[in-house]
Design a protein around this motif. Structure first.
Motif, PDB file in Angstrom:
ATOM      1  N   ALA A  14      -3.580   4.178  -7.350  1.00 27.41           N
ATOM      2  CA  ALA A  14      -3.304   2.635  -7.083  1.00 27.41           C
ATOM      3  C   ALA A  14      -1.552   2.511  -7.075  1.00 27.41           C
ATOM      4  N   LEU A  15      -1.125   3.317  -8.207  1.00 32.17           N
ATOM      5  CA  LEU A  15       0.305   2.862  -8.355  1.00 32.17           C
ATOM      6  C   LEU A  15       1.089   3.764  -7.262  1.00 32.17           C
ATOM      7  N   ALA A  16       0.567   4.995  -7.102  1.00 30.20           N
ATOM      8  CA  ALA A  16       1.059   5.607  -5.906  1.00 30.20           C
ATOM      9  C   ALA A  16       1.102   4.876  -4.543  1.00 30.20           C
ATOM     10  N   ALA A  17      -0.043   4.318  -4.108  1.00 30.04           N
ATOM     11  CA  ALA A  17      -0.351   3.487  -2.875  1.00 30.04           C
ATOM     12  C   ALA A  17       0.777   2.144  -3.076  1.00 30.04           C
ATOM     13  N   LEU A  18       0.818   1.618  -4.212  1.00 27.70           N
ATOM     14  CA  LEU A  18       1.871   0.714  -4.484  1.00 27.70           C
ATOM     15  C   LEU A  18       3.144   1.054  -4.197  1.00 27.70           C
ATOM     16  N   PHE A  19       3.676   2.116  -4.768  1.00 26.52           N
ATOM     17  CA  PHE A  19       5.036   2.607  -4.557  1.00 26.52           C
ATOM     18  C   PHE A  19       5.312   2.819  -3.150  1.00 26.52           C
ATOM     19  N   HIS A  20       4.252   3.583  -2.236  1.00 33.38           N
ATOM     20  CA  HIS A  20       4.439   3.886  -1.116  1.00 33.38           C
ATOM     21  C   HIS A  20       4.781   2.828  -0.273  1.00 33.38           C
ATOM     22  N   TYR A  21       4.004   1.776  -0.504  1.00 31.61           N
ATOM     23  CA  TYR A  21       4.258   0.357   0.285  1.00 31.61           C
ATOM     24  C   TYR A  21       5.573  -0.250  -0.011  1.00 31.61           C
ATOM     25  N   ARG A  22       6.019  -0.294  -1.372  1.00 32.38           N
ATOM     26  CA  ARG A  22       7.145  -0.850  -1.451  1.00 32.38           C
ATOM     27  C   ARG A  22       8.353   0.131  -0.990  1.00 32.38           C
ATOM     28  N   ILE A  23       8.236   1.269  -0.983  1.00 29.30           N
ATOM     29  CA  ILE A  23       9.166   2.108  -0.364  1.00 29.30           C
ATOM     30  C   ILE A  23       9.307   1.956   1.089  1.00 29.30           C
ATOM     31  N   THR A  24       8.355   1.901   1.731  1.00 27.63           N
ATOM     32  CA  THR A  24       8.273   1.771   3.231  1.00 27.63           C
ATOM     33  C   THR A  24       8.611   0.485   3.763  1.00 27.63           C
ATOM     34  N   SER A  25       8.361  -0.737   2.833  1.00 22.69           N
ATOM     35  CA  SER A  25       8.495  -1.934   3.273  1.00 22.69           C
ATOM     36  C   SER A  25       9.654  -2.826   2.580  1.00 22.69           C
ATOM     37  N   ILE A  26      10.190  -2.136   1.881  1.00 21.37           N
ATOM     38  CA  ILE A  26      11.236  -3.095   0.856  1.00 21.37           C
ATOM     39  C   ILE A  26      12.481  -3.353   1.696  1.00 21.37           C
ATOM     40  N   THR A  27      12.895  -4.670   1.543  1.00 19.56           N
ATOM     41  CA  THR A  27      14.282  -4.704   1.960  1.00 19.56           C
ATOM     42  C   THR A  27      15.277  -5.050   0.982  1.00 19.56           C
ATOM     43  N   LYS A  28      16.418  -5.504   1.384  1.00 17.11           N
ATOM     44  CA  LYS A  28      17.607  -5.473   0.531  1.00 17.11           C
ATOM     45  C   LYS A  28      17.799  -6.804  -0.330  1.00 17.11           C
ATOM     46  N   SER A  29      16.552  -7.608  -0.327  1.00 19.54           N
ATOM     47  CA  SER A  29      16.831  -8.856  -0.888  1.00 19.54           C
ATOM     48  C   SER A  29      16.695  -8.655  -2.438  1.00 19.54           C
ATOM     49  N   LEU A  30      17.279  -9.520  -3.092  1.00 18.35           N
ATOM     50  CA  LEU A  30      17.468  -9.295  -4.556  1.00 18.35           C
ATOM     51  C   LEU A  30      16.088  -9.378  -5.242  1.00 18.35           C
ATOM     52  N   PRO A  31      15.279 -10.274  -4.865  1.00 17.86           N
ATOM     53  CA  PRO A  31      14.155 -10.510  -5.712  1.00 17.86           C
ATOM     54  C   PRO A  31      13.216  -9.285  -5.374  1.00 17.86           C
TER      55      PRO A  31
END
Length: 224
Positions: free
Chosen positions: A30-47
């Motif tokens: 579950a953590l691996a899936a979460l990090f994959h989602y974060r890395i592929t969809s993360i933006t440069k917004s501070l929050p």
């Protein structure tokens, strides 16, 4: 050369190990899936960056906790395997304090008395109290503790008391014959007087730290 004997036995908890490992694998996936989602969809917004950093920290903490859970064991102490008293090594116990205001003397003295009352050959047990602040409050308190230890340690030895901390011991209900309860009541009364004396010392003695030459006093309690 005499072969040393283990002082404890351990066994692997197979059922708990299987449950823990299955849980760890599911949680890790579950953590691996979460990090994959974060890395592929993360933006440069501070929050989002703050949330991602928090998730990384919490996941790292979880990972560190898995070591003991991956192969859990149960240990059983074997005190009957202890060598004879004359073959036991000497033990030094150091209790350090520095400020009787931030570290009330009652708690420090309970620690000292508990160490002195350990179920260990008294001639091989050495307890040291180091007051880095050099406070006269601590110096006077340890003298009062020595007086109480003279009645507390024989009581612990006589009745094989397991909980050697006076403060914790008197917070629990104890059962026994009339003689034991009478003696316990007397010791408890002595402990209450000891607490009152420490409170008077704290109220009447200047607790400020001053530079001075070290004060060293030795008390032999192996004959108590």
């Amino acid at each position: 050369m005499e072969k040393s004997v283990a002082l404890n036995e351990w066994q692997s908890l197979q059922k708990r190990m299987v449950i823990n490992r299955v849980h760890a694998l599911i949680h890790g996936a579950a953590l691996a899936a979460l990090f994959h989602y974060r890395i592929t969809s993360i933006t440069k917004s501070l929050p989002q960056l703050v949330i991602f950093a928090a998730e990384l920290i919490l996941s790292f903490q979880w990972l560190l906790s898995q070591g003991a859970k991956w192969n859990p064991v149960s240990r059983t102490a074997c005190p009957d395997r202890l060598p004879a008293d004359d073959k036991l090594p000497s033990v030094d116990v150091f209790v350090c304090t520095t400020d009787p205001v931030k570290e009330p003397s009652l708690g420090v003295m309970n620690t000292v008395i508990s160490a002195m009352a350990l179920d260990y050959p008294s001639h091989k047990l050495h307890v040291y109290l180091s007051d880095d602040g050099g406070s006269p409050v601590t110096f006077r308190a340890v003298k009062e503790a020595w007086g109480f230890a003279k009645v507390w340690i024989p009581f612990c030895r006589k009745y094989t008391v397991n909980n050697r901390c006076p403060q914790a011991y008197f917070m629990t209900e104890q059962t026994g014959d009339h003689r034991f309860l009478h003696e316990k009541a007397h010791i408890q009364k002595t402990y209450e007087d000891f607490k009152i004396s420490l409170a008077k010392i704290a109220a009447s003695t200047d607790s400020r730290v001053r530079d001075h030459q070290p004060i060293i006093e030795k008390a032999a309690y192996d004959k108590i």
